[in-house]
Design a protein around this motif. Structure first.
Motif, PDB file in Angstrom:
ATOM      1  N   MET A   1       0.845  -1.173   0.000  1.00  0.00           N
ATOM      2  CA  MET A   1       0.000   0.000   0.000  1.00  0.00           C
ATOM      3  C   MET A   1       0.893   1.239   0.000  1.00  0.00           C
ATOM      4  SD  MET A   1      -2.809   1.157   2.879  1.00  0.00           S
ATOM      5  CE  MET A   1      -3.553  -0.428   2.809  1.00  0.00           C
ATOM      6  N   THR A   2       0.575   2.206  -0.833  1.00  0.00           N
ATOM      7  CA  THR A   2       1.345   3.442  -0.869  1.00  0.00           C
ATOM      8  C   THR A   2       0.792   4.415   0.155  1.00  0.00           C
ATOM      9  OG1 THR A   2      -0.065   4.540  -2.479  1.00  0.00           O
ATOM     10  CG2 THR A   2       1.704   3.125  -3.339  1.00  0.00           C
ATOM     11  N   ALA A   3       1.588   5.414   0.499  1.00  0.00           N
ATOM     12  CA  ALA A   3       1.142   6.421   1.467  1.00  0.00           C
ATOM     13  C   ALA A   3      -0.110   7.134   0.976  1.00  0.00           C
ATOM     14  CB  ALA A   3       2.260   7.413   1.737  1.00  0.00           C
ATOM     15  N   LEU A   4      -0.240   7.311  -0.337  1.00  0.00           N
ATOM     16  CA  LEU A   4      -1.430   7.981  -0.861  1.00  0.00           C
ATOM     17  C   LEU A   4      -2.689   7.155  -0.660  1.00  0.00           C
ATOM     18  CD1 LEU A   4      -0.030   9.493  -4.173  1.00  0.00           C
ATOM     19  CD2 LEU A   4      -0.563  10.690  -2.052  1.00  0.00           C
ATOM     20  N   ALA A   5      -2.562   5.834  -0.642  1.00  0.00           N
ATOM     21  CA  ALA A   5      -3.720   4.960  -0.483  1.00  0.00           C
ATOM     22  C   ALA A   5      -3.920   4.537   0.972  1.00  0.00           C
ATOM     23  CB  ALA A   5      -3.557   3.727  -1.361  1.00  0.00           C
ATOM     24  N   ALA A   6      -3.000   4.876   1.846  1.00  0.00           N
ATOM     25  CA  ALA A   6      -3.082   4.469   3.247  1.00  0.00           C
ATOM     26  C   ALA A   6      -4.262   5.150   3.933  1.00  0.00           C
ATOM     27  CB  ALA A   6      -1.785   4.826   3.970  1.00  0.00           C
ATOM     28  N   PRO A   7      -4.845   4.482   4.933  1.00  0.00           N
ATOM     29  CA  PRO A   7      -5.948   5.104   5.676  1.00  0.00           C
ATOM     30  C   PRO A   7      -5.488   6.401   6.344  1.00  0.00           C
ATOM     31  CG  PRO A   7      -5.691   2.795   6.287  1.00  0.00           C
ATOM     32  CD  PRO A   7      -4.526   3.153   5.418  1.00  0.00           C
ATOM     33  N   ARG A   8      -6.309   7.415   6.244  1.00  0.00           N
ATOM     34  CA  ARG A   8      -5.979   8.692   6.863  1.00  0.00           C
ATOM     35  C   ARG A   8      -7.196   9.233   7.588  1.00  0.00           C
ATOM     36  NH1 ARG A   8      -2.961  11.888   3.314  1.00  0.00           N
ATOM     37  NH2 ARG A   8      -2.311  10.014   2.262  1.00  0.00           N
ATOM     38  N   ALA A   9      -6.940   9.951   8.649  1.00  0.00           N
ATOM     39  CA  ALA A   9      -8.009  10.594   9.421  1.00  0.00           C
ATOM     40  C   ALA A   9      -7.726  12.087   9.424  1.00  0.00           C
ATOM     41  CB  ALA A   9      -8.029  10.042  10.835  1.00  0.00           C
ATOM     42  N   ARG A  10      -8.778  12.883   9.338  1.00  0.00           N
ATOM     43  CA  ARG A  10      -8.623  14.340   9.318  1.00  0.00           C
ATOM     44  C   ARG A  10      -9.345  14.923  10.525  1.00  0.00           C
ATOM     45  NH1 ARG A  10      -9.290  18.738   4.475  1.00  0.00           N
ATOM     46  NH2 ARG A  10      -7.292  17.829   3.900  1.00  0.00           N
ATOM     47  N   PHE A  11      -8.629  15.803  11.236  1.00  0.00           N
ATOM     48  CA  PHE A  11      -9.159  16.448  12.428  1.00  0.00           C
ATOM     49  C   PHE A  11      -9.124  17.958  12.217  1.00  0.00           C
ATOM     50  CE2 PHE A  11      -7.258  12.442  13.521  1.00  0.00           C
ATOM     51  CZ  PHE A  11      -8.223  11.840  14.318  1.00  0.00           C
TER      52      PHE A  11
ATOM     53  N   GLU B   1      -4.033  15.937   9.514  1.00  0.00           N
ATOM     54  CA  GLU B   1      -4.275  14.622   8.913  1.00  0.00           C
ATOM     55  C   GLU B   1      -3.266  13.637   9.483  1.00  0.00           C
ATOM     56  OE1 GLU B   1      -4.158  14.527   4.664  1.00  0.00           O
ATOM     57  OE2 GLU B   1      -6.155  15.392   4.488  1.00  0.00           O
ATOM     58  N   VAL B   2      -3.758  12.467   9.838  1.00  0.00           N
ATOM     59  CA  VAL B   2      -2.890  11.405  10.339  1.00  0.00           C
ATOM     60  C   VAL B   2      -2.997  10.240   9.368  1.00  0.00           C
ATOM     61  CG1 VAL B   2      -2.387   9.860  12.254  1.00  0.00           C
ATOM     62  CG2 VAL B   2      -3.233  12.160  12.716  1.00  0.00           C
ATOM     63  N   VAL B   3      -1.841   9.798   8.897  1.00  0.00           N
ATOM     64  CA  VAL B   3      -1.786   8.689   7.939  1.00  0.00           C
ATOM     65  C   VAL B   3      -1.146   7.503   8.635  1.00  0.00           C
ATOM     66  CG1 VAL B   3      -0.855   7.920   5.717  1.00  0.00           C
ATOM     67  CG2 VAL B   3      -1.528  10.298   6.030  1.00  0.00           C
ATOM     68  N   ARG B   4      -1.842   6.367   8.577  1.00  0.00           N
ATOM     69  CA  ARG B   4      -1.323   5.156   9.209  1.00  0.00           C
ATOM     70  C   ARG B   4      -1.185   4.074   8.161  1.00  0.00           C
ATOM     71  NH1 ARG B   4      -3.605   3.592  14.842  1.00  0.00           N
ATOM     72  NH2 ARG B   4      -1.809   2.274  14.519  1.00  0.00           N
ATOM     73  N   GLU B   5       0.029   3.745   7.870  1.00  0.00           N
ATOM     74  CA  GLU B   5       0.346   2.656   6.953  1.00  0.00           C
ATOM     75  C   GLU B   5       0.768   1.458   7.791  1.00  0.00           C
ATOM     76  OE1 GLU B   5       2.598   2.666   2.720  1.00  0.00           O
ATOM     77  OE2 GLU B   5       3.264   4.127   4.182  1.00  0.00           O
ATOM     78  N   ARG B   6       0.187   0.317   7.513  1.00  0.00           N
ATOM     79  CA  ARG B   6       0.495  -0.877   8.291  1.00  0.00           C
ATOM     80  C   ARG B   6       2.006  -1.132   8.327  1.00  0.00           C
ATOM     81  NH1 ARG B   6      -3.172  -5.796   8.572  1.00  0.00           N
ATOM     82  NH2 ARG B   6      -4.421  -4.302   7.437  1.00  0.00           N
ATOM     83  N   GLY B   7       2.518  -1.314   9.550  1.00  0.00           N
ATOM     84  CA  GLY B   7       3.929  -1.626   9.715  1.00  0.00           C
ATOM     85  C   GLY B   7       4.867  -0.433   9.686  1.00  0.00           C
ATOM     86  N   ASN B   8       4.335   0.770   9.470  1.00  0.00           N
ATOM     87  CA  ASN B   8       5.179   1.966   9.416  1.00  0.00           C
ATOM     88  C   ASN B   8       4.786   2.954  10.508  1.00  0.00           C
ATOM     89  OD1 ASN B   8       6.697   1.171   7.187  1.00  0.00           O
ATOM     90  ND2 ASN B   8       5.181   1.983   5.761  1.00  0.00           N
ATOM     91  N   THR B   9       5.675   3.867  10.805  1.00  0.00           N
ATOM     92  CA  THR B   9       5.400   4.937  11.752  1.00  0.00           C
ATOM     93  C   THR B   9       4.282   5.814  11.209  1.00  0.00           C
ATOM     94  OG1 THR B   9       7.716   4.965  12.411  1.00  0.00           O
ATOM     95  CG2 THR B   9       6.435   6.938  12.906  1.00  0.00           C
TER      96      THR B   9
END
Length: 71
Positions: free
Chosen positions: A1-11, A19-27
């Motif tokens: 999964m690329t960072a652009l497709a990673a789940p993100r949340a916007r506050f 925006e917080v981006v969480r990619e599985r296995g990465n910081t």
């Protein structure tokens, strides 16, 4: 999964958003976004970086300060 497709949340945060981006296995990474900029081209991240372990406490301290200030 690329960072652009990673789940993100916007506050929302006033005229900005975090925006917080969480990619599985990465910081996780965060970005400050100028979401209310007049020109769409300016609605891009102003700053981004890794989420560090001390950030939750820092954000709680900021929230406490803003509440005490009467915001």
């Amino acid at each position: 999964m690329t960072a652009l497709a990673a789940p993100r949340a916007r506050f929302p945060l006033a005229h900005l958003a975090v925006e917080v981006v969480r990619e599985r296995g990465n910081t996780p990474f965060f970005a400050l976004v100028a979401c209310e900029a007049l020109r769409p081209a300016d609605r891009k991240p102003i700053f981004s970086g890794p989420v560090t372990s001390d950030m939750p406490a820092q954000l709680r301290a900021l929230a406490d300060h803003l509440e005490e200030a009467g915001a």
